[in-house]
Design a protein around this motif. Structure first.
Motif, mmCIF file in Angstrom:
data_model
loop_
_atom_site.group_PDB
_atom_site.id
_atom_site.type_symbol
_atom_site.label_atom_id
_atom_site.label_comp_id
_atom_site.label_asym_id
_atom_site.label_seq_id
_atom_site.Cartn_x
_atom_site.Cartn_y
_atom_site.Cartn_z
ATOM 1 N N ARG A 131 -3.613 -3.040 -5.094
ATOM 2 C CA ARG A 131 -2.883 -3.524 -6.446
ATOM 3 C C ARG A 131 -2.049 -2.524 -6.966
ATOM 4 O O ARG A 131 -0.945 -2.904 -7.183
ATOM 5 C CB ARG A 131 -4.022 -4.201 -7.175
ATOM 6 C CG ARG A 131 -4.864 -5.142 -6.840
ATOM 7 C CD ARG A 131 -5.521 -5.693 -7.672
ATOM 8 N NE ARG A 131 -4.800 -6.476 -8.618
ATOM 9 C CZ ARG A 131 -5.314 -7.498 -9.356
ATOM 10 N NH1 ARG A 131 -6.610 -7.578 -9.520
ATOM 11 N NH2 ARG A 131 -4.558 -8.185 -10.259
ATOM 12 N N PHE A 132 -2.475 -1.117 -7.056
ATOM 13 C CA PHE A 132 -1.687 -0.313 -7.638
ATOM 14 C C PHE A 132 -0.361 0.042 -6.773
ATOM 15 O O PHE A 132 0.770 0.070 -7.150
ATOM 16 C CB PHE A 132 -2.697 1.108 -7.785
ATOM 17 C CG PHE A 132 -1.816 2.383 -8.194
ATOM 18 C CD1 PHE A 132 -1.130 2.500 -9.380
ATOM 19 C CD2 PHE A 132 -1.425 3.417 -7.248
ATOM 20 C CE1 PHE A 132 -0.491 3.466 -9.936
ATOM 21 C CE2 PHE A 132 -0.544 4.339 -7.825
ATOM 22 C CZ PHE A 132 -0.031 4.457 -8.902
ATOM 23 N N LEU A 133 -0.581 0.187 -5.498
ATOM 24 C CA LEU A 133 0.479 0.636 -4.270
ATOM 25 C C LEU A 133 1.432 -0.629 -4.358
ATOM 26 O O LEU A 133 2.525 -0.480 -4.181
ATOM 27 C CB LEU A 133 -0.087 0.881 -2.920
ATOM 28 C CG LEU A 133 -1.132 2.257 -2.733
ATOM 29 C CD1 LEU A 133 -1.562 2.053 -1.329
ATOM 30 C CD2 LEU A 133 -0.166 3.308 -3.358
ATOM 31 N N SER A 134 1.069 -1.792 -4.216
ATOM 32 C CA SER A 134 1.628 -3.005 -4.378
ATOM 33 C C SER A 134 2.661 -3.127 -5.537
ATOM 34 O O SER A 134 3.745 -3.395 -5.502
ATOM 35 C CB SER A 134 1.153 -4.359 -4.069
ATOM 36 O OG SER A 134 1.869 -5.438 -4.142
ATOM 37 N N SER A 135 2.132 -2.724 -6.566
ATOM 38 C CA SER A 135 2.923 -2.760 -8.020
ATOM 39 C C SER A 135 4.061 -1.889 -8.001
ATOM 40 O O SER A 135 4.847 -1.958 -8.326
ATOM 41 C CB SER A 135 1.874 -2.462 -9.166
ATOM 42 O OG SER A 135 0.904 -3.781 -9.163
ATOM 43 N N ALA A 136 3.758 -0.521 -7.367
ATOM 44 C CA ALA A 136 4.411 0.593 -7.218
ATOM 45 C C ALA A 136 5.759 0.421 -6.663
ATOM 46 O O ALA A 136 6.857 0.425 -6.693
ATOM 47 C CB ALA A 136 3.760 1.937 -7.174
ATOM 48 N N GLY A 137 5.224 -0.199 -5.313
ATOM 49 C CA GLY A 137 6.289 -0.622 -4.320
ATOM 50 C C GLY A 137 7.226 -1.515 -4.954
ATOM 51 O O GLY A 137 8.227 -1.677 -4.579
ATOM 52 N N LEU B 270 13.538 1.393 6.257
ATOM 53 C CA LEU B 270 12.394 1.960 7.163
ATOM 54 C C LEU B 270 11.295 2.020 6.360
ATOM 55 O O LEU B 270 10.149 2.035 7.072
ATOM 56 C CB LEU B 270 12.730 3.214 8.040
ATOM 57 C CG LEU B 270 13.855 3.157 8.971
ATOM 58 C CD1 LEU B 270 14.463 4.576 9.465
ATOM 59 C CD2 LEU B 270 13.210 2.376 10.013
ATOM 60 N N GLY B 271 11.305 2.775 5.114
ATOM 61 C CA GLY B 271 10.056 2.819 4.182
ATOM 62 C C GLY B 271 9.525 1.429 4.012
ATOM 63 O O GLY B 271 8.075 1.374 3.847
ATOM 64 N N GLY B 272 10.135 0.543 3.524
ATOM 65 C CA GLY B 272 9.589 -0.835 3.368
ATOM 66 C C GLY B 272 8.790 -1.528 4.847
ATOM 67 O O GLY B 272 7.747 -2.070 4.620
ATOM 68 N N LEU B 273 9.442 -1.260 5.953
ATOM 69 C CA LEU B 273 8.704 -1.642 7.240
ATOM 70 C C LEU B 273 7.653 -0.897 7.235
ATOM 71 O O LEU B 273 6.564 -1.541 7.835
ATOM 72 C CB LEU B 273 9.922 -1.617 8.200
ATOM 73 C CG LEU B 273 10.886 -2.501 8.153
ATOM 74 C CD1 LEU B 273 12.025 -2.177 9.621
ATOM 75 C CD2 LEU B 273 10.612 -3.784 8.550
ATOM 76 N N ALA B 274 7.697 0.512 7.069
ATOM 77 C CA ALA B 274 6.459 1.314 7.375
ATOM 78 C C ALA B 274 5.328 0.715 6.430
ATOM 79 O O ALA B 274 4.041 0.734 6.716
ATOM 80 C CB ALA B 274 6.646 2.767 7.238
ATOM 81 N N LEU B 275 5.632 0.313 5.002
ATOM 82 C CA LEU B 275 4.802 0.058 4.071
ATOM 83 C C LEU B 275 4.177 -1.311 4.594
ATOM 84 O O LEU B 275 2.929 -1.722 4.469
ATOM 85 C CB LEU B 275 5.226 -0.214 2.811
ATOM 86 C CG LEU B 275 4.396 -0.862 1.636
ATOM 87 C CD1 LEU B 275 3.428 0.171 1.610
ATOM 88 C CD2 LEU B 275 5.265 -0.906 0.354
ATOM 89 N N LEU B 276 5.121 -2.324 5.237
ATOM 90 C CA LEU B 276 4.594 -3.648 5.599
ATOM 91 C C LEU B 276 3.382 -3.354 6.774
ATOM 92 O O LEU B 276 2.689 -4.016 6.943
ATOM 93 C CB LEU B 276 5.724 -4.472 6.095
ATOM 94 C CG LEU B 276 5.621 -5.893 6.407
ATOM 95 C CD1 LEU B 276 5.089 -6.615 5.400
ATOM 96 C CD2 LEU B 276 6.866 -6.374 7.311
ATOM 97 N N VAL B 277 3.997 -2.703 7.659
ATOM 98 C CA VAL B 277 3.009 -2.274 8.883
ATOM 99 C C VAL B 277 1.646 -1.822 8.347
ATOM 100 O O VAL B 277 0.639 -2.338 8.983
ATOM 101 C CB VAL B 277 3.703 -1.207 10.000
ATOM 102 C CG1 VAL B 277 2.581 -0.723 10.739
ATOM 103 C CG2 VAL B 277 4.688 -1.780 10.612
#
Length: 141
Positions: free
Chosen positions: A31-37, A6-13
Motif C-alpha cells: 500500500r505504501f509503495l503503491s501510493s508512492a509510485g 523502465l522503472g515502471g516496468l520493473a515495478l510492474l514485474v
C-alpha cells in the motif's frame, strides 16, 4: 523518459512476481509503495504534459491511476467459516489430560501450555486458539 518507463516496468514485474503463492501486493508494504509510485507517476505525467509529450504523459497517468486504485484495495482476508465443535477426545489430546481430569487440572494444563504457545512468547495464534477451544470445550464454556 526511457528511465521512467523502465522503472515502471520493473515495478510492474516486482508487483506481479509471486512468492510462495502469495503475491507481493498482498503485503502491507504494498500500500505504501503503491501510493508512492502513484504520486511519482502523476508528477512525471504532469511534467510531461507541460512539455507537451502527450502520449507518455497519458501512459504515466494511467499507470499512476492503476497504482492509486491498487493502493486502496482491501487486502484483509475473509473471516474463516465456522467450524464444528471440538470433540472431547480431541480437546483432551490437545491439553494432555485424561478423561477424569478435574477442572483445576484442565486449567493447570491450559495455563502451562499457553505459557509456551502464546503469540507474545513466540507461539502462533492458531495454536493458542486451539488451546482456548480445548479448554472451553472441557470446561463447558
Amino acid at each position: 523518459m526511457g528511465y521512467i518507463i523502465l522503472g515502471g516496468l520493473a515495478l510492474l514485474v516486482l508487483v506481479t512476481a509471486g512468492r510462495a503463492r502469495r503475491p507481493l501486493r498482498v503485503r502491507r508494504e504494498w500500500r505504501f509503495l503503491s501510493s508512492a509510485g502513484a504520486i511519482a507517476a502523476f508528477v512525471a505525467a504532469a511534467i510531461l504534459t507541460v512539455r507537451e509529450a502527450w502520449l507518455p504523459a497519458l501512459l504515466l497517468a494511467g499507470f499512476g491511476l492503476s497504482l492509486a486504485v491498487a493502493a486502496r484495495l482491501d487486502t484483509r482476508r475473509a473471516p474463516a467459516p465456522p467450524q464444528e465443535p471440538m470433540s472431547l477426545e480431541a480437546a483432551r489430546s490437545i491439553l494432555g489430560v485424561g478423561p477424569q481430569a478435574s477442572p483445576d487440572e484442565i486449567q493447570a494444563a491450559y495455563t502451562r501450555l499457553m505459557r509456551l504457545a502464546h503469540p507474545d512468547k513466540g507461539g502462533t495464534s492458531g495454536l493458542a486458539a486451539q488451546l482456548n477451544a480445548a479448554r472451553d470445550r472441557l470446561l463447558g464454556r
